[in-house]
Structure formats: C-alpha cells, structure tokens
Scaffold this active site. Structure first.
Site, PDB file in Angstrom:
ATOM      1  N   HIS A 178       4.832  -3.550 -10.682  1.00  0.00           N
ATOM      2  CA  HIS A 178       5.923  -2.928  -9.925  1.00  0.00           C
ATOM      3  C   HIS A 178       6.274  -3.811  -8.743  1.00  0.00           C
ATOM      4  O   HIS A 178       5.398  -4.360  -8.076  1.00  0.00           O
ATOM      5  CB  HIS A 178       5.505  -1.536  -9.445  1.00  0.00           C
ATOM      6  CG  HIS A 178       5.445  -0.526 -10.550  1.00  0.00           C
ATOM      7  ND1 HIS A 178       6.570   0.065 -11.073  1.00  0.00           N
ATOM      8  CD2 HIS A 178       4.403  -0.026 -11.254  1.00  0.00           C
ATOM      9  CE1 HIS A 178       6.220   0.895 -12.042  1.00  0.00           C
ATOM     10  NE2 HIS A 178       4.906   0.862 -12.172  1.00  0.00           N
ATOM     11  N   LYS A 213      11.024  -2.318  -0.890  1.00  0.00           N
ATOM     12  CA  LYS A 213      11.185  -3.506  -1.746  1.00  0.00           C
ATOM     13  C   LYS A 213      12.610  -3.611  -2.290  1.00  0.00           C
ATOM     14  O   LYS A 213      13.233  -4.666  -2.219  1.00  0.00           O
ATOM     15  CB  LYS A 213      10.176  -3.452  -2.899  1.00  0.00           C
ATOM     16  CG  LYS A 213       8.718  -3.402  -2.469  1.00  0.00           C
ATOM     17  CD  LYS A 213       7.782  -3.410  -3.657  1.00  0.00           C
ATOM     18  CE  LYS A 213       7.882  -2.156  -4.513  1.00  0.00           C
ATOM     19  NZ  LYS A 213       7.449  -0.935  -3.792  1.00  0.00           N
ATOM     20  N   ASP A 273      11.920  -2.907  -9.753  1.00  0.00           N
ATOM     21  CA  ASP A 273      11.038  -1.853 -10.261  1.00  0.00           C
ATOM     22  C   ASP A 273       9.939  -2.421 -11.163  1.00  0.00           C
ATOM     23  O   ASP A 273       8.786  -2.480 -10.768  1.00  0.00           O
ATOM     24  CB  ASP A 273      11.816  -0.761 -10.991  1.00  0.00           C
ATOM     25  CG  ASP A 273      10.932   0.435 -11.326  1.00  0.00           C
ATOM     26  OD1 ASP A 273       9.984   0.694 -10.558  1.00  0.00           O
ATOM     27  OD2 ASP A 273      11.188   1.096 -12.340  1.00  0.00           O
ATOM     28  N   ARG A 318      -0.201 -15.185  13.123  1.00  0.00           N
ATOM     29  CA  ARG A 318       0.723 -15.537  14.205  1.00  0.00           C
ATOM     30  C   ARG A 318       1.192 -16.991  14.113  1.00  0.00           C
ATOM     31  O   ARG A 318       2.335 -17.303  14.425  1.00  0.00           O
ATOM     32  CB  ARG A 318       0.052 -15.303  15.573  1.00  0.00           C
ATOM     33  CG  ARG A 318      -0.344 -13.868  15.847  1.00  0.00           C
ATOM     34  CD  ARG A 318       0.889 -13.009  16.071  1.00  0.00           C
ATOM     35  NE  ARG A 318       1.661 -13.464  17.218  1.00  0.00           N
ATOM     36  CZ  ARG A 318       1.434 -13.095  18.485  1.00  0.00           C
ATOM     37  NH1 ARG A 318       0.436 -12.267  18.761  1.00  0.00           N
ATOM     38  NH2 ARG A 318       2.193 -13.535  19.461  1.00  0.00           N
TER      39      ARG A 318
END
Length: 313
Positions: free
Chosen positions: A143, A164, A182, A248
């Site tokens: 998915h 998404k 999907d 970071r």
C-alpha cells in the site's frame, strides 16, 4: 513463482513481435517459467546433456539449415527427442522461415506450439527476453502511492490517512507524474532493480478523502501519468513525534528493503501546514545530486574546515 502461458505471449506481443501460430494450438496453455531462451543446435546433433527443456526454443537460420539437410525420419526423431519432454514449452522460427513437413507432424502430434516471427534472431531475442523478464520477475504488492518527480521514481509509504494520496495529487498539480495510488505492484527486474507500477483496477485513479475517487488522466491529461518507473527513493510519512529525534543534517543514510533490494529511504514527519509535496520535490533533487556523488554534508564540512584553518592562521 511467476508464470505466463504461450497464449498470453501471443495475445500481448503477436503484433509487436510479428508472431503467428503455425501448429500445436492445443498446447497454448503451456507455462513459460524462465526468461532465458535456447537455440537447440547441439540437441539437433544428439547431445542432450544439461539441455534446458523448460526454455523457449528458438530456431534460426543455422539450425534450420541443418534440419533441412536431414532426412524426414531423422528430423522427426530429433524433434521428438527435444519436444516430447514434459517441460517443453514452445518453439519459434525466426526470419519468416517456413516449417518443414517434419515440424508440422511433430508439433501437431505433441501439441507443442510452433510459432514464427518475421524478425531476425538478433532483432527478436533482446525484445523477447526483456518482455519475459518483466512478466516473470518476482513481485509483491504494497500500500502506498508512487510518483515520478523530476524523473526520479518515488514511492510514498506510511500509515492509512497520513496523506500519501494527497501528497501524490499535489505533486501531479505541480507538473509531476502519477504512477500508482493505493496498491503498488513492485517487481524485481534485471538483478537489483525495482520497478513500480499500478494494478490494472486502480490505474490512473487516486482516492482523496472528502472527494472520493478521481481519474488523474481525465482531470489533468495523459501527460501526467506513467505506466511504471524505477523505485529510486522511498519517502515514509509519519505523524510528528515530539519525543523522536529526526534527521537534521542528513549525515546518516537509511534504507528500506523490498525483495532483498535496498532502496534509500527518508522519513518526513507530518504536521498541519507543512508543505510535504515541496519537501518531496527537494528530496528528489537532492537524491539525484547524491547519485552523482555530491553531498551537502560533505560540502558543509569542507567549508567549516576551511574556516577553522583560516582562523588558526
């Protein structure tokens, strides 16, 4: 293990490969299990040690000339020895060669498909292997959403309702291309290469919560979709966790694995108001630079070292 039958090969590629069925239509259900092919030259002279019966057998001008040199009964005997094996698949004549009487008898009697292509061996073989590699490659379904951003295939994964599909939609609106939403079909092709594509039932479609199903091709045009792409970067979306330390500087490299192939992965924390599509675009460009050997972290380190050296003088 993935397989296709000879009938599928004919249905999908008869026009491209200029294929026609000459005999053995009763064997069109025979399974093709490997993408390798074989030229049965040695078998025609009686050498069968390690013979790959499970491969498609290709008869080119050399094998054909030798067969024509043999008497009818000898042709029948040799062809029977090759194609009576339980794993035999089919035989393809190249360059528009005419089947011999012995071929028609053997392939009709055995129910083994005999095909012919107008293409020469060298023109035909590369395309056939490429097609079979794609069809028989190991595959899984996951998915997610998949887009091509600045030409880089990006797989977007994360929990349900994380955003998404919305991210993929925004990327399409920014001029990038949708590959799938999907359900993503992932195939392992050509060794360590992953290719992502849509399943047929959801092709060109995106589900947007609050709106429903939309057709990207109809809304934004055919130029906004791709059938498939290499998977070159995985973007993992997750809810912002204030207790988690996120990357970071980009010093550490992270990967995810599909079908034993590792792909670079970036985790993007999602909070309201954050421009996720813009971050994905930047990640795509940065990954392309990395693939060419550039590292912003290394660049920063070099700058700092130069500054330290200058101040120490």
């Amino acid at each position: 293990m993935s397989t296709i039958d000879v009938n599928t090969l004919l249905e999908e590629k008869s026009e491209d490969f200029k294929l026609e069925l000459l005999s053995g239509n009763g064997g069109l259900g025979r399974k093709i299990t490997v993408s390798d092919i074989n030229r049965p030259g040695l078998a025609l002279i009686g050498f069968f040690e390690h013979f790959p019966y499970e491969r498609i057998q290709i008869i080119g001008t050399s094998e054909y000339a030798y067969l024509k040199h043999l008497d009818y009964d000898v042709q029948v005997k040799m062809l029977n020895e090759i194609f009576s094996h339980k794993n035999a698949v089919c035989c393809i004549l190249t360059k528009g060669l005419e089947s011999t009487d012995a071929m028609m008898k053997v392939f009709t009697d055995l129910g083994i498909p005999l095909l012919r292509t107008e293409l020469s061996f060298s023109s035909f073989i590369g395309d056939l292997i490429y097609y079979l590699d794609g069809k028989l490659a190991p595959s899984i379904k996951i998915h997610g959403a998949m887009t091509s951003v600045y030409g880089l295939g990006i797989l977007i994964v994360g929990k349900s309702a994380i955003g998404k599909s919305e991210c993929a939609l925004e990327l399409v609106k920014r001029g990038h291309k949708l590959i799938a939403d999907d359900i993503i079909n992932i195939r392992k092709c050509f060794g360590q290469t992953l290719v992502g594509s849509s399943v047929e039932i959801t092709k060109n479609l995106i589900e947007v919560r609050g709106i429903g199903i939309i057709n990207i091709k109809d809304l934004f045009g055919i130029g906004t979709i791709l059938d498939e792409s290499l998977i070159e970067l995985v973007i993992r979306l997750e809810e912002w966790d204030p207790l988690k330390k996120y990357e970071r500087l980009g010093i550490n490299e992270y990967y995810t694995e599909f079908l034993s192939v590792k792909v670079p992965e970036i985790t993007i924390p999602v909070v309201p108001g954050r421009n996720i599509a813009g971050i994905v675009e930047t990640a795509s460009l940065n990954q392309r630079l990395k693939s060419k050997g550039y590292s912003a972290v290394r660049d920063l380190r070099d700058r700092l070292q130069k500054e330290i050296n200058r101040n120490s003088l």
